[in-house]
Write a protein that holds these residues in place. Structure first.
Motif, PDB file in Angstrom:
ATOM      1  N   ALA A   8      13.376 -95.262 -20.159  1.00  0.00           N
ATOM      2  CA  ALA A   8      13.624 -95.033 -18.736  1.00  0.00           C
ATOM      3  C   ALA A   8      14.778 -94.057 -18.534  1.00  0.00           C
ATOM      4  O   ALA A   8      14.697 -93.140 -17.701  1.00  0.00           O
ATOM      5  N   ASP A   9      15.848 -94.222 -19.304  1.00  0.00           N
ATOM      6  CA  ASP A   9      17.006 -93.334 -19.190  1.00  0.00           C
ATOM      7  C   ASP A   9      16.651 -91.903 -19.605  1.00  0.00           C
ATOM      8  O   ASP A   9      17.060 -90.933 -18.955  1.00  0.00           O
ATOM      9  N   LEU A  10      15.904 -91.774 -20.685  1.00  0.00           N
ATOM     10  CA  LEU A  10      15.528 -90.447 -21.168  1.00  0.00           C
ATOM     11  C   LEU A  10      14.597 -89.742 -20.184  1.00  0.00           C
ATOM     12  O   LEU A  10      14.717 -88.530 -19.950  1.00  0.00           O
ATOM     13  N   THR A  11      13.685 -90.493 -19.602  1.00  0.00           N
ATOM     14  CA  THR A  11      12.780 -89.914 -18.612  1.00  0.00           C
ATOM     15  C   THR A  11      13.555 -89.426 -17.397  1.00  0.00           C
ATOM     16  O   THR A  11      13.332 -88.324 -16.892  1.00  0.00           O
ATOM     17  N   ALA A  12      14.484 -90.257 -16.930  1.00  0.00           N
ATOM     18  CA  ALA A  12      15.291 -89.880 -15.767  1.00  0.00           C
ATOM     19  C   ALA A  12      16.152 -88.661 -16.049  1.00  0.00           C
ATOM     20  O   ALA A  12      16.342 -87.803 -15.178  1.00  0.00           O
TER      21      ALA A  12
ATOM     22  N   THR B 231      15.638 -86.206 -18.342  1.00  0.00           N
ATOM     23  CA  THR B 231      14.962 -84.975 -18.748  1.00  0.00           C
ATOM     24  C   THR B 231      13.706 -84.659 -17.939  1.00  0.00           C
ATOM     25  O   THR B 231      13.256 -83.509 -17.939  1.00  0.00           O
ATOM     26  N   GLY B 232      13.129 -85.686 -17.305  1.00  0.00           N
ATOM     27  CA  GLY B 232      11.868 -85.486 -16.607  1.00  0.00           C
ATOM     28  C   GLY B 232      10.693 -85.333 -17.547  1.00  0.00           C
ATOM     29  O   GLY B 232       9.577 -85.008 -17.126  1.00  0.00           O
ATOM     30  N   GLY B 233      10.917 -85.585 -18.821  1.00  0.00           N
ATOM     31  CA  GLY B 233       9.864 -85.413 -19.818  1.00  0.00           C
ATOM     32  C   GLY B 233       9.020 -86.654 -20.018  1.00  0.00           C
ATOM     33  O   GLY B 233       9.242 -87.691 -19.394  1.00  0.00           O
ATOM     34  N   THR B 234       8.039 -86.521 -20.896  1.00  0.00           N
ATOM     35  CA  THR B 234       7.146 -87.627 -21.231  1.00  0.00           C
ATOM     36  C   THR B 234       7.725 -88.418 -22.389  1.00  0.00           C
ATOM     37  O   THR B 234       7.873 -87.889 -23.495  1.00  0.00           O
ATOM     38  N   VAL B 235       8.059 -89.687 -22.129  1.00  0.00           N
ATOM     39  CA  VAL B 235       8.624 -90.570 -23.155  1.00  0.00           C
ATOM     40  C   VAL B 235       7.784 -91.829 -23.215  1.00  0.00           C
ATOM     41  O   VAL B 235       7.605 -92.513 -22.203  1.00  0.00           O
ATOM     42  N   LEU B 236       7.285 -92.145 -24.388  1.00  0.00           N
ATOM     43  CA  LEU B 236       6.469 -93.340 -24.570  1.00  0.00           C
ATOM     44  C   LEU B 236       7.176 -94.292 -25.520  1.00  0.00           C
ATOM     45  O   LEU B 236       7.366 -93.965 -26.695  1.00  0.00           O
ATOM     46  N   PRO B 237       7.608 -95.481 -25.035  1.00  0.00           N
ATOM     47  CA  PRO B 237       8.241 -96.442 -25.936  1.00  0.00           C
ATOM     48  C   PRO B 237       7.188 -97.281 -26.656  1.00  0.00           C
ATOM     49  O   PRO B 237       6.279 -97.828 -26.019  1.00  0.00           O
ATOM     50  N   VAL B 238       7.302 -97.369 -27.964  1.00  0.00           N
ATOM     51  CA  VAL B 238       6.352 -98.155 -28.752  1.00  0.00           C
ATOM     52  C   VAL B 238       7.140 -99.072 -29.685  1.00  0.00           C
ATOM     53  O   VAL B 238       7.924 -98.599 -30.511  1.00  0.00           O
TER      54      VAL B 238
ATOM     55  N   LEU C 228      14.602 -83.047 -28.171  1.00  0.00           N
ATOM     56  CA  LEU C 228      13.205 -82.615 -28.215  1.00  0.00           C
ATOM     57  C   LEU C 228      12.595 -82.584 -26.813  1.00  0.00           C
ATOM     58  O   LEU C 228      11.858 -81.648 -26.467  1.00  0.00           O
ATOM     59  N   LEU C 229      12.921 -83.568 -26.004  1.00  0.00           N
ATOM     60  CA  LEU C 229      12.430 -83.594 -24.624  1.00  0.00           C
ATOM     61  C   LEU C 229      12.906 -82.370 -23.855  1.00  0.00           C
ATOM     62  O   LEU C 229      12.165 -81.783 -23.061  1.00  0.00           O
ATOM     63  N   ALA C 230      14.143 -81.965 -24.108  1.00  0.00           N
ATOM     64  CA  ALA C 230      14.697 -80.794 -23.429  1.00  0.00           C
ATOM     65  C   ALA C 230      13.948 -79.515 -23.794  1.00  0.00           C
ATOM     66  O   ALA C 230      13.984 -78.534 -23.047  1.00  0.00           O
ATOM     67  N   GLU C 231      13.256 -79.539 -24.948  1.00  0.00           N
ATOM     68  CA  GLU C 231      12.486 -78.382 -25.386  1.00  0.00           C
ATOM     69  C   GLU C 231      11.016 -78.479 -24.971  1.00  0.00           C
ATOM     70  O   GLU C 231      10.187 -77.659 -25.391  1.00  0.00           O
ATOM     71  N   GLY C 232      10.689 -79.493 -24.159  1.00  0.00           N
ATOM     72  CA  GLY C 232       9.320 -79.633 -23.675  1.00  0.00           C
ATOM     73  C   GLY C 232       8.399 -80.438 -24.561  1.00  0.00           C
ATOM     74  O   GLY C 232       7.169 -80.418 -24.380  1.00  0.00           O
TER      75      GLY C 232
END
Length: 258
Positions: free
Chosen positions: A49-53, A55-62, A27-31
């Motif tokens: 942190a790994d997903l952000t690095a 893809t460069g996308g916005t990831v919020l861990p909750v 999903l991150l890869a699709e913006g």
């Protein structure tokens, strides 16, 4: 293919490991801006942190427990507060396999089964209930439930029963929410290789070879391949598909499902 998902906002439960983490990445890869939810804060933060690095996308861990009404409500409220809304829900949080073991259904602990259902069936219902008002208000939304091919065969008793329950929940929600621009589907993975997506269980080669002989494509699918199916179902392009149970296990030889 442009899935037209850029700018959408998603919640992926069980998003710190395995299939859930692969779905978040797809999903991150699709913006898409993605909230990943799980119970283990340390694993969750590391995954974000790994997903952000990557893809460069916005990831919020909750940190969230889908077995709790309060925790689910807080998860959705945090998502809406931080991202400005929510468009996509992927229900994936569950204990792999489900309760069961030697002795079959007669040996099941009812407490274990209740705990299993509280997360995978009732947990999916809780999250759907929490996002539904937001989806209805904006007249658009996507819910993808991750079930399992145990819904179509007898194995671990709780695993089979809970996945049939997820399929029934999916169809019920699809019929109720369809007029509001919301589609709801269930994806049933089979044996899935998680690779570097948080997989911790080592599957012996002889088991993989035996399983491959029963899979139409001749091998187990990967978490990324399951995630691609989910990403399509989350897109506006998949509007024609709702209330469906979609197998994503590489094909089961023999049975005809229609």
């Amino acid at each position: 293919m442009d899935l037209r998902l850029s700018g959408r906002r998603a919640i992926v439960t069980g998003g710190s490991r395995g299939i859930g983490r692969a779905i978040a990445r797809a999903l991150l890869a699709e913006g898409v801006q993605v909230v990943i939810a799980a119970r283990d804060a340390d694993v969750l933060k590391a995954a974000a942190a790994d997903l952000t690095a990557a893809t460069g996308g916005t990831v919020l861990p909750v940190v969230a427990d889908t077995g709790s009404d309060t925790s689910v409500q807080e998860l959705v409220e945090t998502t809406v507060s931080e991202l400005g809304g929510v468009d996509i829900l992927v229900n994936n949080a569950a204990r792999p396999g489900g309760a069961g073991g030697p002795g079959g259904a007669r040996a099941l602990s009812t407490a274990d089964v209740a705990a299993d259902f509280n997360v995978k069936v009732l947990g999916y219902l809780r999250t759907a209930q929490a996002v539904a008002p937001h989806f209805i208000a904006q007249d658009w939304g996507r819910i993808i439930n991750i079930g399992g091919l145990a819904a179509r065969q007898v194995g671990l008793a709780s695993g089979s029963i809970r996945n049939v329950g997820v399929a029934a929940l999916t169809k019920t929600l699809a019929d109720e929410l369809g007029a509001h621009g919301v589609t709801v589907n269930v994806v049933h993975p089979g044996l899935t290789l998680t690779g570097d997506h948080g997989g911790t269980v080592v599957v012996p080669d002889e088991y993989l070879q035996a399983a491959a002989a029963r899979i139409s494509i001749g091998r187990a699918v990967t978490a990324d391949e399951v995630a691609s199916v989910v990403a399509f179902l989350a897109s506006p392009l998949a509007v024609a598909i709702t209330g469906e149970s979609i197998a994503a296990g590489g094909g089961t030889q023999g049975p005809i499902h229609y």
